[in-house]
Motif scaffolding. Structure first.
Motif, PDB file in Angstrom:
ATOM      1  N   GLN A  66       6.103  -1.664   2.216  1.00  0.00           N
ATOM      2  CA  GLN A  66       4.769  -1.403   2.760  1.00  0.00           C
ATOM      3  C   GLN A  66       4.422   0.074   2.617  1.00  0.00           C
ATOM      4  O   GLN A  66       5.265   0.950   2.868  1.00  0.00           O
ATOM      5  CB  GLN A  66       4.715  -1.796   4.239  1.00  0.00           C
ATOM      6  N   GLY A  67       3.203   0.350   2.221  1.00  0.00           N
ATOM      7  CA  GLY A  67       2.782   1.727   2.083  1.00  0.00           C
ATOM      8  C   GLY A  67       1.281   1.846   1.946  1.00  0.00           C
ATOM      9  O   GLY A  67       0.554   0.855   1.866  1.00  0.00           O
ATOM     10  N   LYS A  68       0.818   3.098   1.871  1.00  0.00           N
ATOM     11  CA  LYS A  68      -0.607   3.376   1.750  1.00  0.00           C
ATOM     12  C   LYS A  68      -0.796   4.497   0.737  1.00  0.00           C
ATOM     13  O   LYS A  68      -0.227   5.581   0.886  1.00  0.00           O
ATOM     14  CB  LYS A  68      -1.204   3.756   3.095  1.00  0.00           C
ATOM     15  N   LEU A  69      -1.600   4.220  -0.279  1.00  0.00           N
ATOM     16  CA  LEU A  69      -1.915   5.191  -1.313  1.00  0.00           C
ATOM     17  C   LEU A  69      -3.360   5.615  -1.132  1.00  0.00           C
ATOM     18  O   LEU A  69      -4.273   4.796  -1.183  1.00  0.00           O
ATOM     19  CB  LEU A  69      -1.709   4.573  -2.694  1.00  0.00           C
ATOM     20  N   LEU A  70      -3.567   6.928  -0.910  1.00  0.00           N
ATOM     21  CA  LEU A  70      -4.897   7.459  -0.657  1.00  0.00           C
ATOM     22  C   LEU A  70      -5.357   8.281  -1.851  1.00  0.00           C
ATOM     23  O   LEU A  70      -4.558   8.975  -2.491  1.00  0.00           O
ATOM     24  CB  LEU A  70      -4.914   8.310   0.608  1.00  0.00           C
ATOM     25  N   PHE A  71      -6.655   8.213  -2.128  1.00  0.00           N
ATOM     26  CA  PHE A  71      -7.269   8.951  -3.215  1.00  0.00           C
ATOM     27  C   PHE A  71      -8.183  10.024  -2.631  1.00  0.00           C
ATOM     28  O   PHE A  71      -8.774   9.838  -1.556  1.00  0.00           O
ATOM     29  CB  PHE A  71      -8.065   8.013  -4.123  1.00  0.00           C
ATOM     30  N   LYS A  72      -8.317  11.109  -3.344  1.00  0.00           N
ATOM     31  CA  LYS A  72      -9.077  12.234  -2.824  1.00  0.00           C
ATOM     32  C   LYS A  72     -10.550  11.890  -2.623  1.00  0.00           C
ATOM     33  O   LYS A  72     -11.230  12.477  -1.771  1.00  0.00           O
ATOM     34  CB  LYS A  72      -8.935  13.430  -3.767  1.00  0.00           C
ATOM     35  N   ASP A  73     -11.104  10.922  -3.415  1.00  0.00           N
ATOM     36  CA  ASP A  73     -12.524  10.558  -3.273  1.00  0.00           C
ATOM     37  C   ASP A  73     -12.786   9.636  -2.098  1.00  0.00           C
ATOM     38  O   ASP A  73     -13.926   9.225  -1.870  1.00  0.00           O
ATOM     39  CB  ASP A  73     -13.038   9.917  -4.557  1.00  0.00           C
ATOM     40  N   GLY A  74     -11.743   9.294  -1.344  1.00  0.00           N
ATOM     41  CA  GLY A  74     -11.896   8.424  -0.176  1.00  0.00           C
ATOM     42  C   GLY A  74     -11.430   7.007  -0.397  1.00  0.00           C
ATOM     43  O   GLY A  74     -11.354   6.221   0.557  1.00  0.00           O
ATOM     44  N   SER A  75     -11.123   6.624  -1.631  1.00  0.00           N
ATOM     45  CA  SER A  75     -10.595   5.289  -1.898  1.00  0.00           C
ATOM     46  C   SER A  75      -9.158   5.197  -1.391  1.00  0.00           C
ATOM     47  O   SER A  75      -8.473   6.216  -1.208  1.00  0.00           O
ATOM     48  CB  SER A  75     -10.624   5.002  -3.402  1.00  0.00           C
ATOM     49  N   TYR A  76      -8.713   3.963  -1.176  1.00  0.00           N
ATOM     50  CA  TYR A  76      -7.317   3.795  -0.746  1.00  0.00           C
ATOM     51  C   TYR A  76      -6.859   2.378  -1.043  1.00  0.00           C
ATOM     52  O   TYR A  76      -7.651   1.463  -1.228  1.00  0.00           O
ATOM     53  CB  TYR A  76      -7.151   4.104   0.742  1.00  0.00           C
ATOM     54  N   TYR A  77      -5.540   2.237  -1.074  1.00  0.00           N
ATOM     55  CA  TYR A  77      -4.898   0.922  -1.089  1.00  0.00           C
ATOM     56  C   TYR A  77      -3.837   0.927  -0.015  1.00  0.00           C
ATOM     57  O   TYR A  77      -3.067   1.876   0.127  1.00  0.00           O
ATOM     58  CB  TYR A  77      -4.235   0.619  -2.436  1.00  0.00           C
ATOM     59  N   GLU A  78      -3.803  -0.195   0.723  1.00  0.00           N
ATOM     60  CA  GLU A  78      -2.783  -0.338   1.752  1.00  0.00           C
ATOM     61  C   GLU A  78      -2.213  -1.745   1.657  1.00  0.00           C
ATOM     62  O   GLU A  78      -2.963  -2.717   1.683  1.00  0.00           O
ATOM     63  CB  GLU A  78      -3.358  -0.099   3.140  1.00  0.00           C
ATOM     64  N   GLY A  79      -0.870  -1.789   1.488  1.00  0.00           N
ATOM     65  CA  GLY A  79      -0.249  -3.085   1.370  1.00  0.00           C
ATOM     66  C   GLY A  79       1.122  -2.991   0.757  1.00  0.00           C
ATOM     67  O   GLY A  79       1.849  -2.013   0.976  1.00  0.00           O
ATOM     68  N   GLU A  80       1.449  -3.994  -0.042  1.00  0.00           N
ATOM     69  CA  GLU A  80       2.789  -4.086  -0.604  1.00  0.00           C
ATOM     70  C   GLU A  80       2.897  -3.360  -1.945  1.00  0.00           C
ATOM     71  O   GLU A  80       1.962  -3.354  -2.742  1.00  0.00           O
ATOM     72  CB  GLU A  80       3.162  -5.556  -0.798  1.00  0.00           C
ATOM     73  N   PHE A  81       4.092  -2.780  -2.167  1.00  0.00           N
ATOM     74  CA  PHE A  81       4.450  -2.157  -3.435  1.00  0.00           C
ATOM     75  C   PHE A  81       5.764  -2.778  -3.904  1.00  0.00           C
ATOM     76  O   PHE A  81       6.642  -3.074  -3.089  1.00  0.00           O
ATOM     77  CB  PHE A  81       4.638  -0.647  -3.280  1.00  0.00           C
ATOM     78  N   VAL A  82       5.882  -2.963  -5.218  1.00  0.00           N
ATOM     79  CA  VAL A  82       7.117  -3.483  -5.808  1.00  0.00           C
ATOM     80  C   VAL A  82       7.477  -2.610  -7.007  1.00  0.00           C
ATOM     81  O   VAL A  82       6.684  -2.516  -7.960  1.00  0.00           O
ATOM     82  CB  VAL A  82       6.963  -4.957  -6.226  1.00  0.00           C
ATOM     83  N   ASP A  83       8.648  -1.966  -6.925  1.00  0.00           N
ATOM     84  CA  ASP A  83       9.135  -1.124  -8.029  1.00  0.00           C
ATOM     85  C   ASP A  83       8.090  -0.106  -8.472  1.00  0.00           C
ATOM     86  O   ASP A  83       7.832   0.095  -9.653  1.00  0.00           O
ATOM     87  CB  ASP A  83       9.568  -1.982  -9.220  1.00  0.00           C
ATOM     88  N   GLY A  84       7.432   0.497  -7.505  1.00  0.00           N
ATOM     89  CA  GLY A  84       6.482   1.554  -7.793  1.00  0.00           C
ATOM     90  C   GLY A  84       5.081   1.081  -8.129  1.00  0.00           C
ATOM     91  O   GLY A  84       4.180   1.896  -8.327  1.00  0.00           O
ATOM     92  N   GLU A  85       4.851  -0.212  -8.204  1.00  0.00           N
ATOM     93  CA  GLU A  85       3.535  -0.746  -8.552  1.00  0.00           C
ATOM     94  C   GLU A  85       2.885  -1.437  -7.357  1.00  0.00           C
ATOM     95  O   GLU A  85       3.560  -1.976  -6.482  1.00  0.00           O
ATOM     96  CB  GLU A  85       3.658  -1.741  -9.706  1.00  0.00           C
ATOM     97  N   ILE A  86       1.534  -1.417  -7.373  1.00  0.00           N
ATOM     98  CA  ILE A  86       0.764  -2.157  -6.354  1.00  0.00           C
ATOM     99  C   ILE A  86       0.839  -3.627  -6.708  1.00  0.00           C
ATOM    100  O   ILE A  86       0.157  -4.102  -7.622  1.00  0.00           O
ATOM    101  CB  ILE A  86      -0.699  -1.674  -6.321  1.00  0.00           C
ATOM    102  N   THR A  87       1.685  -4.345  -6.020  1.00  0.00           N
ATOM    103  CA  THR A  87       1.887  -5.773  -6.284  1.00  0.00           C
ATOM    104  C   THR A  87       2.193  -6.469  -4.964  1.00  0.00           C
ATOM    105  O   THR A  87       3.025  -5.993  -4.189  1.00  0.00           O
ATOM    106  CB  THR A  87       3.032  -5.997  -7.269  1.00  0.00           C
ATOM    107  N   GLY A  88       1.506  -7.611  -4.759  1.00  0.00           N
ATOM    108  CA  GLY A  88       1.696  -8.354  -3.521  1.00  0.00           C
ATOM    109  C   GLY A  88       0.400  -8.415  -2.730  1.00  0.00           C
ATOM    110  O   GLY A  88      -0.699  -8.328  -3.289  1.00  0.00           O
ATOM    111  N   GLU A  89       0.524  -8.584  -1.429  1.00  0.00           N
ATOM    112  CA  GLU A  89      -0.646  -8.660  -0.557  1.00  0.00           C
ATOM    113  C   GLU A  89      -1.060  -7.262  -0.132  1.00  0.00           C
ATOM    114  O   GLU A  89      -0.223  -6.415   0.190  1.00  0.00           O
ATOM    115  CB  GLU A  89      -0.327  -9.489   0.694  1.00  0.00           C
ATOM    116  N   GLY A  90      -2.378  -7.022  -0.166  1.00  0.00           N
ATOM    117  CA  GLY A  90      -2.861  -5.723   0.250  1.00  0.00           C
ATOM    118  C   GLY A  90      -4.362  -5.683   0.383  1.00  0.00           C
ATOM    119  O   GLY A  90      -5.058  -6.687   0.206  1.00  0.00           O
ATOM    120  N   CYS A  91      -4.847  -4.477   0.701  1.00  0.00           N
ATOM    121  CA  CYS A  91      -6.272  -4.253   0.893  1.00  0.00           C
ATOM    122  C   CYS A  91      -6.676  -3.010   0.103  1.00  0.00           C
ATOM    123  O   CYS A  91      -5.989  -1.994   0.146  1.00  0.00           O
ATOM    124  CB  CYS A  91      -6.592  -4.074   2.377  1.00  0.00           C
TER     125      CYS A  91
END
Length: 500
Positions: A66-91
Motif C-alpha cells: 500500500q502506498g501513495k504517489l503524489l504529483f506536483k500538479d496535484g494529481s495522485y494515486y493511492e492504492g496497491e503497488f506490485v514490484d514498483g508498478e501501480i497494479t491492483g486496487e486503487g484510486c
C-alpha cells in the motif's frame, strides 16, 4: 538512465530524515546507499526533480504494497503497488481534468473493473482496458442520459440500451457511438420504430408505429420514408352526380409523389365533411340554391372548382337513427353547423352492401376503428372507404332559392331536365317549411338535400401529424340531381365512369 531519488528513512524516534542529510552526530547512519531506495519497510521518497513524491511500503527495493504517489500538479494515486508498478486496487485523481477513478489498475493504467467519475458530470462503471472503456459497462453523462451495454475504444459499440434526455429509449446495435444495424426506438410520446439503422438514423427496412395509431412499414433512407403519402385522392369523375335523397360511396387513396398508392401506410385518420355552393344575393343563378340567414352565416371557404362554399351537414347510417348533428356530437366531433338539422334519413343498407369489395361485409373492415369518430375512417394499406354517405336536409337558416319567373319561363321552353347541351337541371323543389312564394301550401317536408352543387372534403386529421406533416385536403365536386332526372349515381372507383 538510472533515476536518482532523494531518500528518507524512518529514525528510531519515528521522524523522517532525508538521506545523506545532517551529520553523523545528529543522525543515525543510513542503511541503504543514498542513491537507492530502502529495500524493505515504510518510507517517504522525493524524486530529485521534486515532481513525484511517494510514501508507503517497499519490498526488495521496490514500491510494493500500500502506498501513495503524489504529483506536483496535484494529481495522485493511492492504492496497491506490485514490484514498483501501480497494479491492483486503487484510486487515481487527474488534476488537469478533475476526473477520478476507483478500481483495478495494471501497470499504471485503469484496467479491469472500476468506476470513473467525471468532473463535468456523469460517471462510468464497468470494464476498462488501457484507461479506455472496453467491454461491458454503464455510462451516465452530464445530461443524465444513460447507456448500458458494450464499449470498444471508449465508444458505444456492440449491443446496448440507451435512455435519452427527452425520454426516448433505444435498444439495439451500435457502431462507434452511433446507432447502426438493427434496433428498436421507443419515443416518449409512445411512438416506436423497429428496423434498420445507419449513422444514427432510420435507414433500410423498418416499421414506424406512431402514437396516433398510424403505421408506416417500408424502406427508409437517411431518416425519411421512401414511399410515404403526399396527397389524398378521391376516386371517380371530376363531377360526381347523385340523385336527390340517395346515398353514395367514396373510395379514397393516399398517393405518393409519383402517383402510386402509398400502401406502406396504415392508420391515418381521414374525416369527411361537405359544403354547398355559396352565391351572394341577389346574384341568383341556376346554380344558386341557398340563402343563409345572417345569424347562421359562416365565412365561405375556397374550393378548387372556381366557387366558394359554406358548410353543409352530412349523415351516415352508423348514426343509428340519431339526427345528423347529434350523431356527429356523439362521435366526439364538433358539428358542421349549429341548430337542429331535422329528421334523419333512412339508410340504403342493401346499396351499401353492394358497394363493398368482394369478401367485405362492413365498413369496419376498411379501417373504421371502434374508437374512430363516425365521420372518420382509418386508412388501410393506403386506402379508405366512406360508404352510404348522405347529404342531410337543409338546416334552419338555409333557405332554398327558387328560380326567378324569367328563368322558369326559359326552363319551360326547354325539355324538362335540360339546362342546355351536356347539363341536367334539377327539378324545382318547394322550400322546406311548407310554404312557397306564390302562396301555395305544401305539406311534405324536405327529407333530403336540395338539388344543387356541393363539395365533399376529405381531411387528414391524424393527431399529432404522422411522419411530420398533414396531408392536403382533397375535394370532390358533387352535383345533386332532382327526382325528375333519370341519371343514376356512380360509385367512384367501380365500373366505367360516366361522362361528366
Amino acid at each position: 538512465m538510472e533515476e536518482r531519488f532523494a531518500v528518507a528513512k524512518e529514525t528510531p524516534s519515528g521522524k523522517m530524515a532525508a538521506a545523506g542529510g545532517g551529520s553523523p552526530s545528529s543522525s543515525p547512519p543510513l542503511q541503504d546507499p543514498p542513491s537507492r531506495p530502502p529495500r524493505d519497510g515504510y518510507g517517504v521518497y522525493v524524486y530529485p526533480n521534486s515532481f513525484f513524491r511517494y510514501e508507503g511500503e517497499w519490498k526488495g527495493g521496490k514500491k510494493h504494497g500500500q502506498g501513495k504517489l503524489l504529483f506536483k500538479d496535484g494529481s495522485y494515486y493511492e492504492g496497491e503497488f506490485v514490484d514498483g508498478e501501480i497494479t491492483g486496487e486503487g484510486c487515481r485523481l487527474w488534476a488537469s481534468s478533475g476526473n477520478t477513478y476507483s478500481g483495478q489498475f495494471v501497470l499504471g493504467e485503469p484496467q479491469g473493473h472500476g468506476v470513473m467519475k467525471y468532473k463535468a458530470g456523469g460517471r462510468y462503471e464497468g470494464e476498462l482496458s488501457h484507461g479506455l472503456r472496453e467491454g461491458h459497462g454503464r455510462l451516465v453523462d452530464q445530461d443524465g442520459q444513460a447507456y448500458w451495454g458494450s464499449f470498444h475504444e471508449n465508444k458505444r459499440h456492440g449491443r446496448g440500451h440507451m435512455v435519452f434526455r427527452n425520454g426516448d429509449k433505444y435498444e439495439g446495435d451500435w457502431v462507434r457511438d452511433q446507432r447502426q444495424g438493427h434496433g428498436v426506438l421507443c419515443r416518449a410520446d409512445g411512438s416506436t420504430y423497429e428496423g434498420q439503422w445507419h449513422s444514427d438514423v432510420f435507414s433500410g427496412l423498418g416499421n414506424m408505429t406512431h402514437c396516433s395509431g398510424a403505421v408506416y412499414h417500408g424502406m427508409w433512407i437517411n431518416g425519411h420514408p421512401v414511399a410515404q403519402a403526399k396527397r389524398i385522392v378521391i376516386l371517380g369523375p371530376e363531377v360526381m352526380d347523385v340523385a336527390q335523397g340517395s346515398s353514395f360511396t367514396l373510395n379514397v387513396q393516399l398517393q405518393q409523389d409519383n402517383g402510386e398508392v402509398a400502401r406502406s401506410e396504415d392508420g391515418r385518420v381521414l374525416r369527411i365533411s361537405a359544403g354547398v355552393r355559396y352565391v351572394q344575393l341577389p346574384a341568383y343563378s341556376e346554380v344558386s340554391f341557398f340563402e343563409v340567414d345572417k345569424d347562421n352565416r359562416e365565412p365561405p371557404f375556397q374550393t378548387p372548382f372556381g366557387f366558394d362554399c359554406i358548410a353543409y351537414p352530412l349523415w351516415g347510417p352508423e348514426s343509428g337513427g340519431l339526427e345528423p348533428r347529434a350523431a356527429l356530437e356523439s362521435a366526439g366531433d364538433p358539428p358542421l353547423l349549429t341548430g337542429d338539422l331535422g329528421p334523419a334519413l333512412p339508410s340504403d343498407t342493401s346499396r351499401g352492401q353492394r358497394d363493398m369489395p368482394s369478401g367485405e361485409t362492413s365498413s369496419s373492415s376498411w379501417g373504421c376503428e371502434p374508437h374512430c369518430p363516425e365521420n372518420c375512417r382509418r386508412v388501410k394499406q393506403g386506402c379508405a372507404r366512406f360508404s352510404d354517405v348522405c347529404l342531410g336536409p337543409p338546416p334552419p337558416g338555409y333557405s332554398p332559392v327558387l328560380f326567378l319567373d324569367g328563368l322558369r319561363e326559359e326552363a319551360d321552353c326547354r325539355p324538362r331536365g335540360s339546362l342546355g347541351p351536356g347539363r341536367t337541371m334539377p327539378a324545382v323543389q318547394d322550400p322546406p317549411g311548407g310554404s312557397r312564394p306564390d302562396g301555395a301550401a305544401t305539406t311534405e317536408p324536405a327529407a333530403a338535400a336540395f338539388p344543387g352543387e356541393y363539395v365533399i372534403m376529405i381531411r387528414d386529421v391524424t393527431d399529432p401529424p404522422f411522419l411530420g406533416h398533414t396531408l392536403p385536403t382533397a375535394f370532390k365536386h358533387l352535383r345533386v340531381l332532382g327526382k325528375g332526372t333519370d341519371q343514376q349515381p356512380h360509385v367512384p372507383g367501380e365500373g366505367p365512369e360516366p361522362p361528366s
